[in-house]
Motif scaffolding. Sequence first.
Motif, mmCIF file in Angstrom:
data_model
loop_
_atom_site.group_PDB
_atom_site.id
_atom_site.type_symbol
_atom_site.label_atom_id
_atom_site.label_comp_id
_atom_site.label_asym_id
_atom_site.label_seq_id
_atom_site.Cartn_x
_atom_site.Cartn_y
_atom_site.Cartn_z
ATOM 1 N N LEU A 77 0.832 -1.199 0.000
ATOM 2 C CA LEU A 77 0.000 0.000 0.000
ATOM 3 C C LEU A 77 0.870 1.253 0.000
ATOM 4 N N THR B 267 -4.498 -5.775 -0.845
ATOM 5 C CA THR B 267 -4.067 -4.391 -0.617
ATOM 6 C C THR B 267 -4.918 -3.435 -1.440
ATOM 7 N N THR B 268 -5.230 -3.837 -2.670
ATOM 8 C CA THR B 268 -6.052 -2.978 -3.516
ATOM 9 C C THR B 268 -7.526 -3.120 -3.176
ATOM 10 N N GLY C 156 -7.327 -1.583 0.334
ATOM 11 C CA GLY C 156 -6.578 -0.336 0.365
ATOM 12 C C GLY C 156 -7.149 0.743 -0.523
#
Length: 435
Positions: A32, A155-156, A159
């Motif tokens: 991130l 993470t995406t 995030g």
Amino acid sequence: MQASPSVETSAIRKITWRLVPFLGLMFFINFLDRTAIGFAGPNGMTADLGLTAAQFGFAAGIFFIGYIVLEIPSNLALHKFGARRWLARIMVTWGIVSLLFTWVETATQLYWLRFLLGIAEAGFFPGAILFLSLWVPARHRAKVLAVFYVAQPLTTVIGAPIASALIQAHGAFGLEGWRIMFFGVSVPAIIVGIITFFYLPDRPDDAKWLTRDERDWLNGELSREDKVKAASHGRGSAQALMSGRVWLLSLIYFGFVYGLYALGFFLPTIIGGFEAEFGTKFTIMERGVITAIPYLPAAVALILWSRDASRRGVRPWHIGIPALVGAISIPLALIMPTPTLTIIVITITASAIFSALPNFWSFPARFLTGAAAAAGIALINTMGNIAGFAAPYITGAVKDATGGYGVPMTIVGGFMLLSAILSFAVLTRLKEPRS
């Protein structure tokens, strides 16, 4: 020492639940922080700093110059001083550098901070891979690496909405939203880095949550594997750095990383372009959610593909087939007639890349051990991450030159095709070590 199946099962289960989620959290924060610029760019940073696409790509990619230079020395230091101290130091250092992005004012300052962030993060990812290889025998490694690696697409998934929410806090404390986002994603690295120093054990003998039988089984199994690998390939770091196998693995990884970072850094920008191309309008949060869409199926695909690899044993086609799918789907995404079809094809691309990566990392540990493993894994990651610099810079520069993303994404597909060809040609020769 032959252990009962219950001892083996309980040891691997404890490692999976005690260590891997924590390492996954570290990886989540790591990825991130390094990709936060991808969210900041189309949400105010590019305009505020007056960046062209090429300058943005250069800022994204210069991170990897410092990262590459210190990758191998950092992993050798981890091998010498232990994961607990070294990974904690890495996290706290990169958290402090990342925090400084909150106050960046010029393109030059942005370049320097991205370069310093690369230096600070150097060694984290290969160090985590090395750490897991020191805890998990070969036949369990693909499954454990998959649990660790799922943090990257998540993470995406998680995030992107978090980054978007922080960006929407525009004006708080007198700061632009993208500056608040940098602040918000940096502080967790410092906190978790401090926790790492007290939580993470360096080796099985330090893990009080393992029984004596579990520790004995792990030490015996890993020791036998090391002896087999050392007898065949040696332990020295110099041997790894001169190994043709290591360099070929580096080329395979290069193609995957090129695709990963071209996708990661420019997907938010491509989605922003939907507004002009298709006459749509998205809020900042909607952009964040759309950016996250491809990565949730990618996380599911990663787990399912790695589960099959663990059941059958990791085969070359577990890496080669996803590389081929990615090579075809990346350029196809840009000729889709609607945003929905574009996102579907990008989802296929992301699923292909993430399905291959954890299985790929089971191969170096098949023939590398000791300092050779530290140097070899770092070299593969170092050479592969040259693509981390090349992908965003070349993508941005070619986009500026051609006026669109068609040619740069075709280049991405070409590198992934190279990875597919090499996977079938090279990985067939690497067998799992037998104790």
